[in-house]
Design a protein around this motif. Structure first.
Motif, PDB file in Angstrom:
ATOM      1  N   ASP A 116       0.816  -1.205   0.000  1.00  0.00           N
ATOM      2  CA  ASP A 116       0.000   0.000   0.000  1.00  0.00           C
ATOM      3  C   ASP A 116       0.855   1.263   0.000  1.00  0.00           C
ATOM      4  N   ALA A 117       2.058   1.158   0.591  1.00  0.00           N
ATOM      5  CA  ALA A 117       2.922   2.336   0.681  1.00  0.00           C
ATOM      6  C   ALA A 117       3.863   2.463  -0.495  1.00  0.00           C
ATOM      7  N   THR A 118       4.082   1.373  -1.211  1.00  0.00           N
ATOM      8  CA  THR A 118       5.110   1.396  -2.235  1.00  0.00           C
ATOM      9  C   THR A 118       4.596   1.208  -3.644  1.00  0.00           C
ATOM     10  N   ILE A 119       3.400   0.667  -3.803  1.00  0.00           N
ATOM     11  CA  ILE A 119       2.849   0.412  -5.121  1.00  0.00           C
ATOM     12  C   ILE A 119       1.571   1.216  -5.288  1.00  0.00           C
ATOM     13  N   ALA A 120       1.324   1.666  -6.490  1.00  0.00           N
ATOM     14  CA  ALA A 120       0.131   2.465  -6.740  1.00  0.00           C
ATOM     15  C   ALA A 120      -1.117   1.688  -6.379  1.00  0.00           C
ATOM     16  N   PRO A 121      -2.135   2.329  -5.822  1.00  0.00           N
ATOM     17  CA  PRO A 121      -3.373   1.642  -5.468  1.00  0.00           C
ATOM     18  C   PRO A 121      -4.062   1.076  -6.693  1.00  0.00           C
ATOM     19  N   GLU A 151      -2.070   3.229 -16.161  1.00  0.00           N
ATOM     20  CA  GLU A 151      -0.659   3.477 -16.438  1.00  0.00           C
ATOM     21  C   GLU A 151       0.148   3.607 -15.154  1.00  0.00           C
ATOM     22  N   VAL A 152      -0.500   4.081 -14.087  1.00  0.00           N
ATOM     23  CA  VAL A 152       0.194   4.203 -12.807  1.00  0.00           C
ATOM     24  C   VAL A 152       0.528   2.833 -12.267  1.00  0.00           C
ATOM     25  N   ASN A 192      -4.279 -10.108  -5.429  1.00  0.00           N
ATOM     26  CA  ASN A 192      -5.298 -10.603  -6.347  1.00  0.00           C
ATOM     27  C   ASN A 192      -5.975  -9.489  -7.135  1.00  0.00           C
ATOM     28  N   ARG A 193      -6.009  -8.290  -6.579  1.00  0.00           N
ATOM     29  CA  ARG A 193      -6.663  -7.172  -7.250  1.00  0.00           C
ATOM     30  C   ARG A 193      -5.728  -6.431  -8.204  1.00  0.00           C
ATOM     31  N   SER A 194      -4.444  -6.743  -8.170  1.00  0.00           N
ATOM     32  CA  SER A 194      -3.494  -6.046  -9.035  1.00  0.00           C
ATOM     33  C   SER A 194      -3.676  -6.491 -10.482  1.00  0.00           C
ATOM     34  N   LEU A 195      -3.392  -5.601 -11.411  1.00  0.00           N
ATOM     35  CA  LEU A 195      -3.546  -5.914 -12.829  1.00  0.00           C
ATOM     36  C   LEU A 195      -2.492  -6.899 -13.308  1.00  0.00           C
ATOM     37  N   ASP A 196      -1.305  -6.807 -12.745  1.00  0.00           N
ATOM     38  CA  ASP A 196      -0.213  -7.714 -13.118  1.00  0.00           C
ATOM     39  C   ASP A 196       0.473  -8.146 -11.834  1.00  0.00           C
ATOM     40  N   GLN A 197       0.152  -9.353 -11.372  1.00  0.00           N
ATOM     41  CA  GLN A 197       0.685  -9.832 -10.103  1.00  0.00           C
ATOM     42  C   GLN A 197       2.210  -9.897 -10.111  1.00  0.00           C
TER      43      GLN A 197
END
Length: 276
Positions: A31-36, A42-43, A224-229
């Protein structure tokens, strides 16, 4: 033959433990290092230029194997069973005992970085918890103000100026890099792991593995919610390394820089929408 089997079991357990532990730390800091996940596409998909990943095709295959096969059909089910049948007080005590075995390594690795106060704190923790704490089952040292100062030899190499080298997704071990892999090998040769009998070493590794995976269960929704795990884990991994080596003293971007980056992403998103 029994010794060979014991050695193979230890290797498998330690490897899976490393995978789970690293994934746990990565997702804790995601949560602190990767875009939500609700940020613009693109983020989320931005690849850091500092992430040296020349073996990405191979690494992606290994990621699928580790997460979709080993974790899904072995580690996660065993962990859920362990959590279901083991009282929390016993789980905490076993994890304390496993962590206590790492204190001599923590002490040496802190001192090799010039952190002598932290190094002596780790010595004190080991002495107190191994005696008053009944071989580490009770974390008496923390109640005395002696907080755990965990450091591995990979961090030592980072402080000494050694680069990470290429990113590696190793079968069973999970995310790694040349520097961290070297550090892991060195850490295995610290006392008391070198003098303990196999059952104790294996037991400590199993407990650390299961507890790390149990914590990860609460965090894996982010994954699981990330676009590219794969990118999610890789980026979190490199940012965690930088955070650990610098002891959290990572230069923060100014509000102006963040606003400028957001404008750039918005322009890029509008360009993509115009080409659809």
């Amino acid at each position: 033959m029994n010794q060979v089997r014991g050695l193979m079991l230890a290797i498998c357990v330690i490897a899976l433990s490393a995978c789970a532990s690293k994934q746990e730390e990565q997702l804790k800091q995601a949560d602190a290092t990767i875009a939500p996940v609700d940020a613009p596409l693109e983020v989320q998909a931005e690849a850091s230029s500092n992430n040296n990943d020349p073996f990405e095709p191979f690494n992606r295959v290994m990621w699928d194997f580790n997460y979709e096969v080993l974790d899904r059909f072995l580690l996660k089910p065993v962990t859920k069973g362990y959590v279901a049948v083991t009282p929390q007080v016993l789980r905490t005590g076993l994890l304390n005992a496993a962590n206590n075995l790492e204190e001599p390594a923590n002490s040496i690795n802190n001192m090799l970085q010039g952190k002598f106060e932290s190094g002596f704190t780790s010595v004190g923790r080991f002495a107190v918890n191994s005696t008053i704490g009944l071989l580490g089952f009770f974390d008496v040292a923390s109640s005395m103000g002696l907080e755990r100062k965990r450091e591995d030899f990979g961090q030592v190499l980072g402080v000494w100026g050694v680069g990470t080298g290429p990113y590696l997704m190793i079968p069973a071990l999970g995310p790694s890099d040349f520097r961290s892999l070297t550090g892991t090998v060195v850490d295995r040769y610290y006392w008391p792991g070198t003098v303990l009998e196999d059952p104790y070493v294996i037991g400590a590794a199993v407990v650390s593995l299961l507890e790390a995976r149990a914590t990860l269960i609460e965090q894996e929704e982010n994954l699981n919610r990330s676009l590219d795990q794969y990118l999610f884990v890789r980026d979190a991994y490199f940012q965690r390394l930088a955070f650990e080596v610098s002891d959290g003293q990572i230069e923060q971007k100014s509000d102006e820089e963040l606003e400028e980056e957001q404008d750039d992403f918005s322009d890029f998103e509008a360009l993509l929408n115009g080409t659809e």
